[in-house]
Design a protein around this motif. Sequence first.
Motif, short mmCIF file in Angstrom:
data_model
loop_
_atom_site.label_atom_id
_atom_site.label_comp_id
_atom_site.label_asym_id
_atom_site.label_seq_id
_atom_site.Cartn_x
_atom_site.Cartn_y
_atom_site.Cartn_z
N GLU A 161 55.57 44.86 89.35
CA GLU A 161 54.65 43.92 88.71
C GLU A 161 54.40 42.69 89.58
O GLU A 161 54.81 41.58 89.26
N MET A 162 53.70 42.86 90.69
CA MET A 162 53.46 41.73 91.59
C MET A 162 52.60 40.67 90.93
O MET A 162 51.66 40.97 90.19
N ASN A 163 52.93 39.41 91.22
CA ASN A 163 52.13 38.30 90.70
C ASN A 163 50.96 38.01 91.64
O ASN A 163 50.69 38.77 92.57
N SER A 164 50.29 36.91 91.42
CA SER A 164 49.05 36.62 92.14
C SER A 164 49.23 36.40 93.63
O SER A 164 48.27 36.50 94.40
N THR A 194 59.92 35.36 87.18
CA THR A 194 59.61 34.16 87.96
C THR A 194 58.18 33.74 87.65
O THR A 194 57.30 34.58 87.46
N PRO A 195 57.94 32.44 87.59
CA PRO A 195 56.60 31.97 87.22
C PRO A 195 55.57 32.27 88.30
O PRO A 195 55.88 32.28 89.50
N ASP A 196 54.35 32.53 87.87
CA ASP A 196 53.26 32.74 88.81
C ASP A 196 52.77 31.38 89.32
O ASP A 196 53.05 30.34 88.71
N GLN A 197 52.06 31.39 90.44
CA GLN A 197 51.46 30.16 90.94
C GLN A 197 50.25 29.80 90.10
O GLN A 197 49.40 30.66 89.81
N ALA A 198 50.16 28.54 89.71
CA ALA A 198 49.07 28.12 88.84
C ALA A 198 47.72 28.12 89.56
O ALA A 198 46.70 28.51 88.99
N ASN A 199 47.74 27.70 90.80
CA ASN A 199 46.49 27.60 91.56
C ASN A 199 46.61 28.38 92.86
O ASN A 199 47.44 28.06 93.71
N ILE A 200 45.78 29.40 93.03
CA ILE A 200 45.77 30.19 94.25
C ILE A 200 44.65 29.67 95.14
O ILE A 200 43.47 29.68 94.76
#
Length: 436
Positions: A161-164, A194-200
């Motif tokens: 489940e990869m994040n952004s 683990t939390p995702d990054q809010a702004n990519i």
Amino acid sequence: MSLPRRIPCIAVLASAALATAACSSNSSPTAAGSEPPAKAGTQLYFVDGNTADYSGDFEPGTLKGVRATLPGGKIGDEFRQRILKINSKVKDFTYAPEAYDATILSALAAVAAKNDSGKAIAGKEIGVTRDGTKCTSFKQCADLLADGTDIDYDGPSGPIEMNSTGSPSAATVGIYQFGQDNNYKNVGYVNGTTPDQANIRADQKVSGPIPKGDGTLTFGTLLPGTGDSSFLGAPQFAGVDLAIDEINKAGGVLGKKVKQLKGDSGDGSPNIAPSETDKLLRGGADVIIGAASSSVSLSVIDKITGAGVVQISAGNTSTAFDTYPDHGMYFRTAPSDVLQGQVMAQTISEDGHSNIAILARQDAYGEALAKNVRSFYEESGGKVVSYALYDANAANYTAEVEKVKAQHPDAIVLISFDESKKIVPELIKAGIGQNG
């Protein structure tokens, strides 16, 4: 001695093996069957970089009772046997599942893209790990893709489940304890997110035209055959070799067998990774698996991603990669140190230690993990009485050890690689070894 408050259950959830260890008020990682050892010296804690078989390096009992955290879930016997058929000499399976999955995922991304160029693979890498039909082998997943079905690959390392930004959004960290033989055994697992990054940012996304590949998917392996982290090399090489063997037996990618080029990442001293990377790029690598060391990966990431080649690591855990301007070309199957930092801090707290020292190598890996352990431990109400970063190439570590000793910690977190073989004797000499 007053105990620190429990670490907030920010994102860590306990596995069945630990019942409710990470989130309950009265259980701990020791619930899996091993109580913290009776205090004989100063309690030591190791991390993934130095959780290894030291049975041939120290006198029996030197590390008895040392506790450790190591990202990764339980490795099934069936997968172990598959690895051993590839390399019967493998003894430590650390990050073998992650290396296997990194290879399978990238091959599936090429199948999904119908294109073996690095940019095309990067554009599909995250997508094949989530929001589709579950599948667990290359052939099964490739067949689904051929039928036009979106997939969600889960492999030996678990549900990725990869994040952004291309890191696992959920993972498992094992808790281990060393015995009389100076080798380690698992005492439990903790699952967490683990939390995702809010702004990519724009420089974290694939951009520009997507070139057509040459029709042959080529993997380069940039893994430690030599150096202080070489013990991490053999299982990862075997994981990649196994994946490629299975991919080719299933028909390959885009109708052709995939190829592999091997390179030695070393460990940064001497710095051989850049020249080895050049060799892999000249050989036509579309995907480079590695490096194992975060600092080594950071030394070549611009070279790799700038060439339009995917870099995917099975062992990088530094938080530096969460925000790195990789143009969407870097991925990993090991979780960020945010998770290991939480679990380590939780374990120390529940073992009853209120004043600790952190001794870490001064590089991207050591500094990031040390920072996370410190942050989560202090957030729980614990006190870090000594925080020392050291040069991994130093002739000795006497000054750092004496600095730690002077603060009289209850426990010491040693964030290290092979130099643990030098630091542990210094701790013993100073009277603050595990059983000193």
